[in-house]
Write a protein that holds these residues in place. Structure first.
Motif, PDB file in Angstrom:
ATOM      1  N   TYR A 143      17.301  -9.739  -5.257  1.00  6.65           N
ATOM      2  CA  TYR A 143      16.985  -8.466  -4.798  1.00  6.65           C
ATOM      3  C   TYR A 143      16.733  -8.397  -3.372  1.00  6.65           C
ATOM      4  CZ  TYR A 143      13.923  -4.734  -4.030  1.00  6.65           C
ATOM      5  OH  TYR A 143      13.191  -3.280  -3.801  1.00  6.65           O
ATOM      6  N   PRO A 144      16.254  -9.375  -2.577  1.00  7.83           N
ATOM      7  CA  PRO A 144      16.177  -9.125  -1.291  1.00  7.83           C
ATOM      8  C   PRO A 144      17.669  -9.258  -0.393  1.00  7.83           C
ATOM      9  CG  PRO A 144      14.740 -10.860  -1.798  1.00  7.83           C
ATOM     10  CD  PRO A 144      15.625 -10.538  -2.979  1.00  7.83           C
ATOM     11  N   ARG A 145      18.467  -9.754  -1.262  1.00  5.33           N
ATOM     12  CA  ARG A 145      19.731 -10.170  -0.422  1.00  5.33           C
ATOM     13  C   ARG A 145      20.801  -9.273  -0.698  1.00  5.33           C
ATOM     14  NH1 ARG A 145      16.980 -14.571  -1.636  1.00  5.33           N
ATOM     15  NH2 ARG A 145      16.955 -16.324  -0.259  1.00  5.33           N
ATOM     16  N   LEU A 146      20.860  -8.560  -2.032  1.00  4.96           N
ATOM     17  CA  LEU A 146      21.895  -7.653  -2.489  1.00  4.96           C
ATOM     18  C   LEU A 146      21.525  -6.386  -2.608  1.00  4.96           C
ATOM     19  CD1 LEU A 146      24.066 -10.163  -4.776  1.00  4.96           C
ATOM     20  CD2 LEU A 146      24.675  -9.219  -2.405  1.00  4.96           C
ATOM     21  N   SER A 147      20.240  -5.847  -2.644  1.00  6.19           N
ATOM     22  CA  SER A 147      19.843  -4.616  -2.883  1.00  6.19           C
ATOM     23  C   SER A 147      19.096  -3.804  -1.674  1.00  6.19           C
ATOM     24  CB  SER A 147      18.575  -4.790  -4.055  1.00  6.19           C
ATOM     25  OG  SER A 147      18.290  -3.354  -4.660  1.00  6.19           O
ATOM     26  N   ASP A 148      18.529  -2.573  -1.928  1.00  3.79           N
ATOM     27  CA  ASP A 148      18.208  -1.921  -0.859  1.00  3.79           C
ATOM     28  C   ASP A 148      16.946  -1.315  -1.171  1.00  3.79           C
ATOM     29  OD1 ASP A 148      20.677   0.144  -1.304  1.00  3.79           O
ATOM     30  OD2 ASP A 148      18.620   0.903  -1.546  1.00  3.79           O
ATOM     31  N   ASN A 171      10.790  -7.373  -0.522  1.00  3.58           N
ATOM     32  CA  ASN A 171      11.180  -6.388   0.264  1.00  3.58           C
ATOM     33  C   ASN A 171      12.855  -6.357   0.122  1.00  3.58           C
ATOM     34  OD1 ASN A 171       8.710  -5.134   0.854  1.00  3.58           O
ATOM     35  ND2 ASN A 171       8.445  -6.829   2.560  1.00  3.58           N
ATOM     36  N   ALA A 172      13.422  -5.464   0.226  1.00  2.00           N
ATOM     37  CA  ALA A 172      14.915  -5.275   0.254  1.00  2.00           C
ATOM     38  C   ALA A 172      15.035  -4.575   1.504  1.00  2.00           C
ATOM     39  CB  ALA A 172      15.464  -4.481  -0.780  1.00  2.00           C
ATOM     40  N   PRO A 173      16.432  -4.735   2.035  1.00  2.26           N
ATOM     41  CA  PRO A 173      16.779  -4.109   3.267  1.00  2.26           C
ATOM     42  C   PRO A 173      16.671  -2.756   3.458  1.00  2.26           C
ATOM     43  CG  PRO A 173      18.484  -5.679   2.780  1.00  2.26           C
ATOM     44  CD  PRO A 173      17.279  -5.718   1.592  1.00  2.26           C
ATOM     45  N   GLN A 194      27.027  -0.759   1.474  1.00  2.76           N
ATOM     46  CA  GLN A 194      25.877  -1.650   1.709  1.00  2.76           C
ATOM     47  C   GLN A 194      25.770  -2.578   0.397  1.00  2.76           C
ATOM     48  OE1 GLN A 194      22.104  -0.016   2.537  1.00  2.76           O
ATOM     49  NE2 GLN A 194      21.327  -2.080   3.119  1.00  2.76           N
ATOM     50  N   SER A 195      25.604  -3.685   0.579  1.00  5.31           N
ATOM     51  CA  SER A 195      25.261  -4.759  -0.698  1.00  5.31           C
ATOM     52  C   SER A 195      24.139  -5.402   0.019  1.00  5.31           C
ATOM     53  CB  SER A 195      26.484  -5.574  -0.979  1.00  5.31           C
ATOM     54  OG  SER A 195      27.304  -4.510  -1.619  1.00  5.31           O
ATOM     55  N   GLY A 196      22.886  -4.909   0.047  1.00  5.84           N
ATOM     56  CA  GLY A 196      21.702  -5.906   0.734  1.00  5.84           C
ATOM     57  C   GLY A 196      21.988  -5.740   2.140  1.00  5.84           C
ATOM     58  N   ARG A 197      21.853  -7.113   2.409  1.00  8.14           N
ATOM     59  CA  ARG A 197      22.082  -7.117   4.128  1.00  8.14           C
ATOM     60  C   ARG A 197      23.369  -6.907   4.687  1.00  8.14           C
ATOM     61  NH1 ARG A 197      18.830 -12.978   4.011  1.00  8.14           N
ATOM     62  NH2 ARG A 197      16.809 -12.110   3.168  1.00  8.14           N
ATOM     63  N   SER A 257      24.274  -2.629  -6.057  1.00 10.42           N
ATOM     64  CA  SER A 257      25.448  -2.406  -4.870  1.00 10.42           C
ATOM     65  C   SER A 257      26.696  -2.709  -5.145  1.00 10.42           C
ATOM     66  CB  SER A 257      24.765  -3.445  -3.863  1.00 10.42           C
ATOM     67  OG  SER A 257      24.857  -4.614  -4.105  1.00 10.42           O
ATOM     68  N   LEU A 274      27.425  -6.550  -5.815  1.00 14.75           N
ATOM     69  CA  LEU A 274      26.782  -6.929  -7.101  1.00 14.75           C
ATOM     70  C   LEU A 274      27.396  -6.332  -8.120  1.00 14.75           C
ATOM     71  CD1 LEU A 274      24.541  -8.768  -8.408  1.00 14.75           C
ATOM     72  CD2 LEU A 274      22.845  -6.677  -8.116  1.00 14.75           C
TER      73      LEU A 274
END
Lengths: 165, 429
Positions: B122-127, A35-37, A72-75, B377, B380
């Motif tokens: 992916y979980p750190r840099l995407s949405d 899951n992504a933010p 936004q870049s992820g979190r 993003s 990235l």
């Protein structure tokens, strides 16, 4: 019957191309569980600011075009406001909660306003039912007099956004 | 309203900076295009926007970027046409099994490693507006590309273009680029289909029909251009205009199909005749404006999108180092191992790996497409740009260390006139 050279080629191809492609399929399947933010990237127009704070909110309430822009870049978020387009601060999104470092949101026109030259931190949450609406508080750092001010903001539609860099 | 005075100033500053920094980089034996890419970064928030934010905002206000972007896209369309022209399927067919295996491994190794890295990033840099599949495939595509034009330039500068190593490297790079663009086309279709009502299969079917028409019907007609050129040693302005109209029509059609203008431009170049003199002639007519004037605009826009600022914090730099490491290990390591397995000597295999690790301009094109469709993003994007610059910059010094000039030997490959440059290398100079 394949020659020795062709056999080596086929074996090499299976090992060095075929197997990695199987690995690729495995990676793609594994990633479906990730899951992504929540996406909060874009411009947010501040729709309402509660006036319960009296002197602390006049300049905010007077600024009818107040908006903040989130990259936004992820979190990780980089947030700027319409009051200070060249400045930006860091922010984070954890789950449905957005938090930022102090940001200049005031119009600075009302000198009676105790917040007119203060910076405010944002703490807000995004509803999963309405991800285009953010509701939360603006907190004035270092000002014991000013209590947090409640606000709501609505995400601007993509066609209304300025050129995205 | 278009501010033409500001646009002229912007173009002058960008082209001037590109030539100046390119000159400096040529002095340290790097390709001109490397300097131009760096110039673009320096004009963005990473330097100019940081030391002089008001000057940067005055020179490049957000409202003015649409004009600059449009011009840069025109330059890219022309450039991708030239890239397509530089790829010769006939040469690819001459390569043996070794080159085929090496080229395919040089794609799959970095591709798979990139999708593995995507599980972490992916979980750190995407949405959540980006599917993991699109994200991972994009990372794979971006990591597996090789800068075909820059590679041709480096090989020409070192007089290696017609050596065995150079021939294999160019062939592998061409296969890499074509494959990378095909995967990217699929990603663009996936992402855009998620946003509009057109089913994916409709777009894919449309694209396949378009490719068939271009290869089977249009290419034989275009072959007459080479015949006319060989007879007259020239093409009329009318025919040259027709070539430009053809490439614009192809670009327009792929954009309307839901892919991207650049695919159409690339495909148009790919179906043009491959006679070397003809290709060189077309390059001489078409390359100056896009290469000297318009591409630097693209680099500047890339620079405006690139910000070291968004990479603050120890976590961000960890991700960046991971990206660079995976890019190098996947591409350089994968190509080298494949070349060794096919029997290439160790030094040659290392040289091939180093050459295939060059990402340059093609990487920036792909990254900007990814940014435009929202797959990657801002942070990235910046990390991947940094990766592209580092992997391109390291090529020349590493190659000099592993494969010094005194060891370059032209083997049994046909030797062409020594003063002739490969057309594609001229485009990267």
């Amino acid at each position: 019957m394949l020659s020795a050279s062709n056999r080596r080629f086929v074996l090499g191809y299976v090992l060095l191309v075929g197997l990695p492609l199987l690995g690729l399929i495995g990676n793609l399947r594994l990633g479906q569980k990730l899951n992504a933010p929540i996406a909060v990237d874009g411009a947010w127009d501040v729709a309402a600011i509660s006036s319960a704070n009296g002197d602390c909110t006049e300049s905010l309430a007077a600024n009818r075009n107040l908006a903040f822009v989130i990259s936004q870049s992820g979190r990780n978020l980089v947030v700027s406001s319409s009051a200070d387009p060249l400045g930006s601060v860091d922010g984070q999104i954890e789950g449905q909660v957005v938090t930022t470092a102090p940001l200049d949101l005031s119009a600075g026109t009302n000198t009676k306003d105790r917040c007119h030259d203060a910076k405010l931190s944002i703490t807000a949450s995004i509803s999963s039912a309405k991800p285009a609406v953010m509701a939360g508080e603006l907190s004035v750092d270092g000002c014991a007099y000013c209590r947090p001010v409640r606000f709501t903001a609505v995400k601007r539609l993509p066609n209304d956004q300025t050129e995205k860099r | 309203m278009l501010d033409i005075a500001r646009l002229v100033i912007q173009i002058a500053v960008i082209v001037g900076a590109a030539r100046l920094v390119g000159f400096v980089f040529r002095k340290i034996r790097q390709p001109q295009v490397m300097g131009e890419m760096v110039a673009g970064i320096l004009l963005g928030p990473s330097l100019l926007g940081w030391v002089a934010p008001h000057a940067s905002a005055a020179l490049f206000p957000t409202s003015s970027l649409s004009s600059l972007s449009a011009l840069s896209q025109v330059g890219l369309v022309l450039y991708m046409f030239l890239v397509g022209m530089g790829i010769n399927p006939g040469e690819l067919k001459k390569q043996g099994h070794a080159a085929v295996l090496t080229s395919h491994v040089s794609i799959t190794a970095p591709f798979v490693m990139a999708t593995l890295l995507a599980l972490y990033l992916y979980p750190r840099l995407s949405d959540n507006t980006v599917s993991f599949t699109s994200f991972a495939l994009f990372m794979g595509s971006a990591m597996s590309i090789t800068a075909f034009p820059v590679l041709a330039r480096i090989l020409t500068d070192r007089n290696m273009l017609h050596s065995r190593l150079g021939t294999v490297a160019i062939s592998c790079a061409a296969v890499d680029d074509v494959t990378g663009w095909c995967v990217l086309a699929y990603i663009v279709v996936l992402v855009r289909a998620a946003k509009d009502a057109t089913p994916v299969w409709v777009t894919v079917a449309g694209l396949l029909v378009f490719i068939l028409v271009m290869v089977c019907a249009v290419r034989p007609v275009l072959a007459r251009l080479a015949t006319i050129y060989q007879r007259n040693r020239d093409l009329s302005d009318g025919l040259l205009a027709a070539v430009v109209l053809f490439l614009l029509a192809s670009a327009y059609l792929t954009e309307k199909l839901g892919i991207h203008v650049l695919f159409g431009a690339f495909l148009a170049g790919a179906v043009m005749p491959k006679d070397e003199d003809f290709v060189r002639y077309i390059f001489s007519k078409l390359q100056f404006v896009p290469v000297v004037v318009l591409l630097p605009l693209f680099f500047a826009l890339t620079g405006l999108r690139t910000s070291i600022y968004v990479m603050r914090g120890p976590g961000m730099w960890t991700y960046c180092v991971a990206i660079i490491a995976v890019a190098i290990v996947g591409k350089l390591g994968g190509s080298m191992i494949a070349a060794r397995i096919t029997g290439m000597p160790t030094r040659d295999a290392a040289g091939l790996g180093i050459l295939m690790n060059t990402r340059g301009l093609m990487e920036l094109v792909i990254l900007n497409i990814g940014r435009d469709i929202g797959v990657i993003s801002p942070a990235l994007f910046s990390m991947m740009v940094l990766m592209a610059l580092i992997t391109t910059f390291m090529t020349t010094p590493l190659l000099e260390f592993i494969y010094p000039t005194r060891l370059i030997v032209l083997d049994s490959a046909p030797i062409r006139a020594q003063d002739k440059k490969a057309p594609m290398s001229a485009a990267a100079s």
